[in-house]
Scaffold this active site. Structure first.
Site, PDB file in Angstrom:
ATOM      1  CE  LYS A 282      44.360  47.654  32.652  1.00  0.00           C
ATOM      2  NZ  LYS A 282      44.037  47.233  34.029  1.00  0.00           N
ATOM      3  NE  ARG A 356      46.538  37.703  38.425  1.00  0.00           N
ATOM      4  CZ  ARG A 356      45.692  38.113  39.364  1.00  0.00           C
ATOM      5  NH1 ARG A 356      44.964  37.232  40.044  1.00  0.00           N
ATOM      6  NH2 ARG A 356      45.558  39.395  39.642  1.00  0.00           N
TER       7      ARG A 356
HETATM    8  N1  BES Z   1      48.385  46.146  34.971  1.00  0.00           N
HETATM    9  C1  BES Z   1      47.282  45.958  35.852  1.00  0.00           C
HETATM   10  C2  BES Z   1      47.570  46.433  37.280  1.00  0.00           C
HETATM   11  C3  BES Z   1      47.845  47.901  37.474  1.00  0.00           C
HETATM   12  C4  BES Z   1      46.870  48.738  37.965  1.00  0.00           C
HETATM   13  C5  BES Z   1      49.112  48.429  37.240  1.00  0.00           C
HETATM   14  C6  BES Z   1      47.143  50.086  38.183  1.00  0.00           C
HETATM   15  C7  BES Z   1      49.385  49.767  37.443  1.00  0.00           C
HETATM   16  C8  BES Z   1      48.406  50.597  37.923  1.00  0.00           C
HETATM   17  C9  BES Z   1      46.910  44.476  35.916  1.00  0.00           C
HETATM   18  O1  BES Z   1      47.184  43.726  34.784  1.00  0.00           O
HETATM   19  C10 BES Z   1      45.445  44.385  36.170  1.00  0.00           C
HETATM   20  O2  BES Z   1      44.701  44.884  35.392  1.00  0.00           O
HETATM   21  N2  BES Z   1      45.063  43.726  37.273  1.00  0.00           N
HETATM   22  C11 BES Z   1      43.703  43.579  37.644  1.00  0.00           C
HETATM   23  C12 BES Z   1      43.504  42.180  38.160  1.00  0.00           C
HETATM   24  C13 BES Z   1      42.066  41.802  38.387  1.00  0.00           C
HETATM   25  C14 BES Z   1      41.329  41.729  37.070  1.00  0.00           C
HETATM   26  C15 BES Z   1      42.018  40.459  39.091  1.00  0.00           C
HETATM   27  C16 BES Z   1      43.400  44.607  38.719  1.00  0.00           C
HETATM   28  O3  BES Z   1      44.256  44.854  39.573  1.00  0.00           O
HETATM   29  O4  BES Z   1      42.316  45.181  38.692  1.00  0.00           O
HETATM   30 ZN    ZN Z   2      45.662  43.803  33.305  1.00  0.00          ZN
END
Ligand code: BES
Ligand code: ZN
Ligand code: ZN
Length: 508
Positions: A282, A356
């Site tokens: 990230k 997931r």
């Molecule tokens: N933990 C994050 C989702 C999240 C975002 C939680 C903001 C709390 C606040 C999750 O693991 C994630 O990074 N999801 C990605 C998925 C994508 C790569 C398909 C996302 O939502 O960008």
């Molecule tokens: Zn994530």
């Protein structure tokens, strides 16, 4: 935690640091809500006029402090807004009472004792005021080493005692309401504390140890699978996500059982103690709050303990899928294929779609016990935050009636939620050229894609719902009502009410 007492005393005679009254927006300006009669009398019936002069309107979130006139034992009167006054003979909305009580408790931080003289006509009203006050009286001070937090006359300590006026202390329904509010608030606070705990101290291992300690304290069975057991058991999703971290993963099972239980619920929580994104790292700006990525597991843990404390006649199994998502030489790579606990293979296209993966294994495992329903809770997708904002969680399910029940239950307990669809056409976006499925699909509708992925790992014929709490789990803005900054404890109250309704035979 804040002490709660039910009192029949008058607001004029009770000794306290402050007396809390409710005010609302009437058709012709600010009105004083029922419960505050004695206080209004001490103001010669001019409390509304005095507040109006100070600019108060009765709006939700408003808090006005006044010096008390002679005739009151408390030195301070705190008027909190309840929003629109209900039509004549109608009761105040439970959530308006919760929020006003929460605002009052927060405003009285540093005080020892407050008398709450809000409109309480029924045990339900008492429950709402008690919940709001106790949930609002929260502070996370575990890491403060200096300043007020360690002193006796701590100005930043939560309000220490709430005396609830207008309640009937000897009435069974009122007593039960107070007991429930106390147990519930203690468990919501436990979830908040875990979410606020930094990831250098809260690891999958230390989280599992906390669950074991609580299990011991409340007599609940706890089983922990460590990395060796997970590897041996074929938990490819949990192991894949955890393999890049120095802090190895865990799968924790905590069970509340009741001899008279007719139903069995399984709650499954996403417990990523830190989500860096892994090799699909990230960027700065997206990782500062990712200690909150275990909020689902914290909610599940808290809800099982609350069900146990209240002795609910339902069996509840909590599954906590705990891992830390880090990049390293041993981390899973984009393009890797994992063999999951179910036997299905997953091509990992994005290591940041890790929730997931851990949930999939836990859902398959939870399904083996054939519970009457499974509910998973997860900070799963940024897409859900884009869709619903910071205060509302999304509900997906493989059963429309169950989804509707959860939405209704959430509304009843004061948690904002919205039912989301599972459009079948989004499944093909996760087709993989090498594995059974990829962990990512179309960007559009990303929250729904994640739900469709989870569905693939459920056992046959299991009723299931998925709560994506990525928005409401962690409050980055200012505190409001009974919601603090930081970890909120989102979904604990919905899970507990689901367990209560199931115990009462109200569902299915
Ligand atoms: N933990 C994050 C989702 C999240 C975002 C939680 C903001 C709390 C606040 C999750 O693991 C994630 O990074 N999801 C990605 C998925 C994508 C790569 C398909 C996302 O939502 O960008
Ligand atoms: Zn994530
Ligand atoms: Zn995550």
């Amino acid at each position: 935690m804040t002490a709660l007492t039910l009192s029949t005393s008058s607001a004029a005679t009770l000794r306290a640091d402050a007396v809390v009254v409710g005010v609302a927006k009437g058709p012709k300006g600010i009105v004083v809500a029922p419960g505050a009669e004695a206080v209004d009398k001490a103001f010669d019936g001019k409390l509304a006029a005095v507040l109006e002069t100070l600019g108060a309107s009765g709006a939700e979130g408003e808090a006005t402090k006044l010096p008390a006139p002679s005739g009151l034992k408390a030195p301070v009167v705190l008027a909190v807004g309840l929003g629109e006054a209900p039509a004549k003979d109608d009761a105040y909305d439970a959530e308006a009472l919760r929020r006003a009580a929460g605002t009052a408790a927060r405003t009285l931080t540093g005080s020892k004792k407050a008398a709450f003289a809000l409109p309480v006509e029924t045990a339900e009203d008492a429950a709402a005021v008690a919940e709001g006050a106790l949930l609002g009286a929260y502070a996370y001070t575990a890491y403060r080493t200096n300043g007020d937090a360690k002193k006796k006359d701590d100005k930043s300590a939560p309000l220490a005692e709430v005396a609830l006026l207008g309640a009937k202390p000897r009435d069974k329904a009122y007593k039960a309401a107070a007991e429930r509010a106390t147990a519930l608030a203690a468990e919501v606070h436990r979830a908040r504390d875990l979410i606020n705990a930094p990831s250098n101290d809260l690891t999958p291992k230390s989280f599992a140890t906390e669950v074991q300690a609580a299990g011991k304290e409340f007599g609940l069975k706890v089983e922990v699978l460590d990395e060796k057991a997970l590897l041996k058991g074929g938990y490819g999703g949990i192991m894949g996500v955890g393999q890049g971290s120095e802090n190895p993963p865990r799968l924790v099972k905590i069970t509340h059982t009741h001899a008279k239980a007719k139903k069995h619920l399984a709650f499954v929580g996403k417990g990523i103690t830190y989500d860096s994104g892994g090799i699909s790292l990230k960027p700065a700006g997206h990782n500062e709050t990712m200690k909150c990525d275990m909020s689902g597991a914290a909610a599940v843990f808290a809800a099982v303990l609350a069900a146990a404390k209240l002795g609910l006649e339902v069996n509840v199994t909590g599954w906590l899928a705990l891992a830390e998502n880090m990049p390293s030489g041993s981390a899973m790579r984009p393009g890797d294929v994992l063999t999951m606990y179910s036997g299905k293979t997953v091509e990992v296209l994005n290591t940041d779609a890790e929730g997931r993966l851990v949930l999939a294994d836990a859902l398959t495992r939870a399904s083996e016990e054939q519970p009457d329903a499974i509910v998973d809770v997860a900070t799963l997708t940024g897409a859900m935050v884009l869709a619903l904002g910071n205060r509302t969680f999304g509900i997906m399910a493989n059963d429309d009636a169950f989804r509707a029940s959860l939405h209704e239950i959430a509304e009843e307990v004061g948690e904002q939620s919205w039912p989301m669809p599972m459009p079948a056409e989004l499944r093909k976006g996760m087709d993989s050229p090498v594995a059974d499925i990829a962990n990512m699909g179309e960007r559009m509708g990303g929250g729904l894609v994640a739900g469709l992925f989870l569905k693939e790992f459920l056992g046959e014929g299991i009723t299931w719902a998925h709560l994506d709490i990525a928005g409401p789990a962690f409050n980055e803005g200012g505190p409001w009502g009974y919601t603090p900054k930081g970890g909120t404890g989102s979904a604990v109250r919905t899970l507990l009410r689901l367990a209560e309704r199931t115990a009462a035979g109200d569902l299915g």
